[in-house]
Design a protein around this motif. Sequence first.
Motif, PDB file in Angstrom:
ATOM      1  N   CYS A 124       0.834  -1.208   0.000  1.00 23.62           N
ATOM      2  CA  CYS A 124       0.000   0.000   0.000  1.00 23.62           C
ATOM      3  C   CYS A 124       0.868   1.257   0.000  1.00 23.62           C
TER       4      CYS A 124
ATOM      5  N   LEU B 100      -0.159   5.082  -0.694  1.00 24.19           N
ATOM      6  CA  LEU B 100      -1.135   5.221   0.387  1.00 24.19           C
ATOM      7  C   LEU B 100      -0.412   5.340   1.718  1.00 24.19           C
ATOM      8  N   SER B 101      -0.885   6.251   2.562  1.00 25.97           N
ATOM      9  CA  SER B 101      -0.231   6.518   3.840  1.00 25.97           C
ATOM     10  C   SER B 101      -1.145   6.133   5.005  1.00 25.97           C
TER      11      SER B 101
ATOM     12  N   CYS C 239      -6.785   5.994   5.752  1.00 26.59           N
ATOM     13  CA  CYS C 239      -5.654   6.453   4.960  1.00 26.59           C
ATOM     14  C   CYS C 239      -5.570   7.974   5.089  1.00 26.59           C
TER      15      CYS C 239
ATOM     16  N   ASN D 255      -4.124  10.026   2.972  1.00 28.74           N
ATOM     17  CA  ASN D 255      -4.098  10.771   1.714  1.00 28.74           C
ATOM     18  C   ASN D 255      -5.019  10.201   0.621  1.00 28.74           C
ATOM     19  N   ALA D 256      -5.977   9.371   1.006  1.00 25.89           N
ATOM     20  CA  ALA D 256      -6.916   8.823   0.024  1.00 25.89           C
ATOM     21  C   ALA D 256      -8.164   8.323   0.762  1.00 25.89           C
TER      22      ALA D 256
ATOM     23  N   VAL E  38      -9.596   5.706   1.637  1.00 29.01           N
ATOM     24  CA  VAL E  38      -9.405   4.264   1.802  1.00 29.01           C
ATOM     25  C   VAL E  38      -9.235   3.969   3.286  1.00 29.01           C
TER      26      VAL E  38
END
Length: 105
Positions: free
Chosen positions: A9, A14-15, A27, A29-30, A32
Amino acid sequence: MSEPAVRLCADAGLSFELTERSLVVPCANAPVDLLLVRPSDIPEYAQDGVVDVGITGANLVAEAEAEVVTLAELGFARCSLDAAVPVDAAQQSVSDLAGLRVETG
């Protein structure tokens, strides 16, 4: 298997900020969320729509007889299967085990 999955990820940009007690991790930054559950639960969660994508072993998908589609073989968390018999056993190959009771563990 969670470490390589989280790394995958991260490599995708993804962070996530995980802690030892994390179960659901949003997440940063997204849009998710990462759901950390037992690998054996993932096939059923994917089948039932609890999650949109799951990362788990192909053996667990097969054992669960889950109706899911494999999108990609990720190439990590490989396993092997060994068969062992006593040195003096008549069986010397896996094919010699046909029709016998086999113990798993």
